[in-house]
Design a protein around this motif. Structure first.
Motif, PDB file in Angstrom:
ATOM      1  N   ILE A 175      52.577  47.685  41.461  1.00 43.70           N
ATOM      2  CA  ILE A 175      53.041  46.303  41.384  1.00 43.70           C
ATOM      3  C   ILE A 175      52.175  45.474  42.326  1.00 43.70           C
ATOM      4  O   ILE A 175      52.175  45.720  43.540  1.00 43.70           O
ATOM      5  N   GLU A 176      51.439  44.526  41.789  1.00 40.76           N
ATOM      6  CA  GLU A 176      50.634  43.605  42.603  1.00 40.76           C
ATOM      7  C   GLU A 176      51.497  42.398  42.935  1.00 40.76           C
ATOM      8  O   GLU A 176      51.934  41.688  42.027  1.00 40.76           O
ATOM      9  N   HIS A 177      51.736  42.183  44.221  1.00 41.08           N
ATOM     10  CA  HIS A 177      52.619  41.098  44.639  1.00 41.08           C
ATOM     11  C   HIS A 177      51.893  39.766  44.795  1.00 41.08           C
ATOM     12  O   HIS A 177      52.533  38.716  44.760  1.00 41.08           O
ATOM     13  N   LYS A 178      50.567  39.808  44.961  1.00 38.03           N
ATOM     14  CA  LYS A 178      49.806  38.565  45.049  1.00 38.03           C
ATOM     15  C   LYS A 178      49.539  38.048  43.642  1.00 38.03           C
ATOM     16  O   LYS A 178      49.279  38.841  42.721  1.00 38.03           O
ATOM     17  N   SER A 233      38.217  49.247  31.245  1.00 36.14           N
ATOM     18  CA  SER A 233      38.485  50.598  31.731  1.00 36.14           C
ATOM     19  C   SER A 233      38.456  50.642  33.251  1.00 36.14           C
ATOM     20  O   SER A 233      37.690  49.930  33.897  1.00 36.14           O
ATOM     21  N   LEU A 234      39.359  51.442  33.797  1.00 34.64           N
ATOM     22  CA  LEU A 234      39.477  51.691  35.228  1.00 34.64           C
ATOM     23  C   LEU A 234      39.848  50.446  36.037  1.00 34.64           C
ATOM     24  O   LEU A 234      39.639  50.396  37.249  1.00 34.64           O
ATOM     25  N   PHE A 235      40.458  49.456  35.396  1.00 31.26           N
ATOM     26  CA  PHE A 235      40.857  48.228  36.091  1.00 31.26           C
ATOM     27  C   PHE A 235      41.775  48.538  37.275  1.00 31.26           C
ATOM     28  O   PHE A 235      41.582  48.027  38.379  1.00 31.26           O
ATOM     29  N   THR A 236      42.778  49.383  37.058  1.00 31.83           N
ATOM     30  CA  THR A 236      43.736  49.683  38.119  1.00 31.83           C
ATOM     31  C   THR A 236      43.073  50.471  39.241  1.00 31.83           C
ATOM     32  O   THR A 236      43.342  50.229  40.417  1.00 31.83           O
ATOM     33  N   TYR A 237      42.185  51.373  38.910  1.00 30.75           N
ATOM     34  CA  TYR A 237      41.483  52.161  39.927  1.00 30.75           C
ATOM     35  C   TYR A 237      40.544  51.267  40.733  1.00 30.75           C
ATOM     36  O   TYR A 237      40.547  51.305  41.976  1.00 30.75           O
ATOM     37  N   LYS A 238      39.743  50.447  40.050  1.00 31.45           N
ATOM     38  CA  LYS A 238      38.779  49.579  40.737  1.00 31.45           C
ATOM     39  C   LYS A 238      39.455  48.558  41.645  1.00 31.45           C
ATOM     40  O   LYS A 238      38.942  48.244  42.708  1.00 31.45           O
ATOM     41  N   ASN A 239      40.583  48.035  41.208  1.00 35.56           N
ATOM     42  CA  ASN A 239      41.210  46.932  41.934  1.00 35.56           C
ATOM     43  C   ASN A 239      42.340  47.342  42.869  1.00 35.56           C
ATOM     44  O   ASN A 239      42.626  46.624  43.836  1.00 35.56           O
ATOM     45  N   PHE A 240      42.997  48.471  42.579  1.00 27.20           N
ATOM     46  CA  PHE A 240      44.176  48.837  43.363  1.00 27.20           C
ATOM     47  C   PHE A 240      44.154  50.282  43.846  1.00 27.20           C
ATOM     48  O   PHE A 240      45.110  50.737  44.464  1.00 27.20           O
ATOM     49  N   GLY A 241      43.092  51.026  43.539  1.00 25.33           N
ATOM     50  CA  GLY A 241      42.959  52.395  44.021  1.00 25.33           C
ATOM     51  C   GLY A 241      43.832  53.414  43.320  1.00 25.33           C
ATOM     52  O   GLY A 241      43.962  54.538  43.791  1.00 25.33           O
ATOM     53  N   LEU A 242      44.427  53.038  42.183  1.00 25.82           N
ATOM     54  CA  LEU A 242      45.309  53.951  41.454  1.00 25.82           C
ATOM     55  C   LEU A 242      44.499  54.644  40.358  1.00 25.82           C
ATOM     56  O   LEU A 242      44.118  54.027  39.373  1.00 25.82           O
ATOM     57  N   GLY A 274      43.740  57.448  37.375  1.00 21.45           N
ATOM     58  CA  GLY A 274      44.423  58.154  36.302  1.00 21.45           C
ATOM     59  C   GLY A 274      45.219  57.217  35.419  1.00 21.45           C
ATOM     60  O   GLY A 274      45.098  55.996  35.505  1.00 21.45           O
ATOM     61  N   GLU A 275      46.031  57.817  34.560  1.00 21.23           N
ATOM     62  CA  GLU A 275      46.841  57.022  33.649  1.00 21.23           C
ATOM     63  C   GLU A 275      47.793  56.149  34.461  1.00 21.23           C
ATOM     64  O   GLU A 275      48.417  56.620  35.413  1.00 21.23           O
ATOM     65  N   SER A 276      47.863  54.880  34.074  1.00 22.96           N
ATOM     66  CA  SER A 276      48.602  53.952  34.932  1.00 22.96           C
ATOM     67  C   SER A 276      49.092  52.740  34.159  1.00 22.96           C
ATOM     68  O   SER A 276      48.648  52.448  33.051  1.00 22.96           O
ATOM     69  N   ILE A 277      50.014  52.049  34.827  1.00 23.08           N
ATOM     70  CA  ILE A 277      50.458  50.739  34.384  1.00 23.08           C
ATOM     71  C   ILE A 277      50.507  49.863  35.638  1.00 23.08           C
ATOM     72  O   ILE A 277      51.074  50.256  36.652  1.00 23.08           O
ATOM     73  N   VAL A 278      49.843  48.721  35.572  1.00 26.10           N
ATOM     74  CA  VAL A 278      49.862  47.773  36.684  1.00 26.10           C
ATOM     75  C   VAL A 278      50.624  46.538  36.219  1.00 26.10           C
ATOM     76  O   VAL A 278      50.528  46.129  35.059  1.00 26.10           O
ATOM     77  N   VAL A 284      61.208  38.297  38.835  1.00 24.55           N
ATOM     78  CA  VAL A 284      60.314  38.699  37.751  1.00 24.55           C
ATOM     79  C   VAL A 284      59.586  40.003  38.072  1.00 24.55           C
ATOM     80  O   VAL A 284      59.484  40.893  37.221  1.00 24.55           O
ATOM     81  N   LEU A 285      59.067  40.150  39.288  1.00 25.93           N
ATOM     82  CA  LEU A 285      58.344  41.380  39.629  1.00 25.93           C
ATOM     83  C   LEU A 285      59.270  42.587  39.681  1.00 25.93           C
ATOM     84  O   LEU A 285      58.883  43.693  39.288  1.00 25.93           O
ATOM     85  N   ALA A 286      60.499  42.405  40.138  1.00 26.22           N
ATOM     86  CA  ALA A 286      61.464  43.516  40.125  1.00 26.22           C
ATOM     87  C   ALA A 286      61.761  43.936  38.688  1.00 26.22           C
ATOM     88  O   ALA A 286      61.863  45.133  38.387  1.00 26.22           O
ATOM     89  N   PHE A 287      61.882  42.960  37.796  1.00 28.29           N
ATOM     90  CA  PHE A 287      62.054  43.270  36.378  1.00 28.29           C
ATOM     91  C   PHE A 287      60.842  44.061  35.871  1.00 28.29           C
ATOM     92  O   PHE A 287      60.985  45.082  35.188  1.00 28.29           O
TER      93      PHE A 287
END
Length: 185
Positions: free
Chosen positions: A5-8, A19-28, A30-34, A156-159
């Protein structure tokens, strides 16, 4: 599968569907949802849906809740099925919060003729990708829309986190279901 969850605030223009958006930007890795919140403005040069390109449509919302999903498989049909699973999950979480007025049609959610979502599934060179955006506000959208705020969703972010958790749980459950059955002849 993991989620972040990106709070900013982070605005979406289509270039994030890579591809690799979550890894490049948030260090996560593998398979992911941001999940993140920000405006949405997708112009013709970033459109993935050729129907929208040919119709010269564009996507705009002042405030959206965004989900970017990445799976490391190269099956577009399976990705579209997962996209619909994500949309059904969003609808279920909303129903759990008392929103009973939505209809899912394919990969979109509506309240009457007012559209809540935009969504696309595609392939990258190394993975399959899904973007889903939910209007938070319906102010100044180019088509009739409804927003999460109209539906009574304040945090909204908690949802978004509840949706991400449920999606990850569902994917894990599917993977485990594959491992408990024997083959038949």
């Amino acid at each position: 599968m993991n989620y972040f969850i990106e709070h900013k605030p982070l605005n979406y223009d289509g270039s994030q569907l890579q591809s690799l958006f979550t890894y490049k930007n948030f260090g996560l890795k593998g398979e992911s949802i941001v999940v993140f919140r920000g405006s949405c403005r997708v112009e013709q040069n970033e459109m993935v849906d050729l129907e929208d390109v040919l119709a010269k449509d564009w996507i705009y919302s002042e405030d959206m809740l965004h989900f970017i999903v990445e799976h490391f498989e190269m099956d577009l049909e399976k990705t579209v099925i997962r996209q619909r699973l994500l949309m059904a999950t969003i609808k279920e979480v909303l129903e759990g919060q008392g929103v009973k007025t939505l209809m899912r049609s394919g990969d979109d959610l509506y309240e009457d003729k007012n559209k809540l979502s935009v969504s696309i599934a595609t392939l990258s060179p190394v993975s399959s990708m899904i973007h889903c955006g939910l209007n938070v506000s319906n102010a100044n959208t180019p088509i009739p829309t409804v927003g999460l705020k109209n539906l009574g969703i304040e945090d909204v972010l908690a949802f978004g986190e509840r949706v991400a958790q449920r999606y990850c749980t569902e994917v894990q459950s599917i993977r485990l279901a594959r491992c408990k059955v024997r083959g038949v002849c």
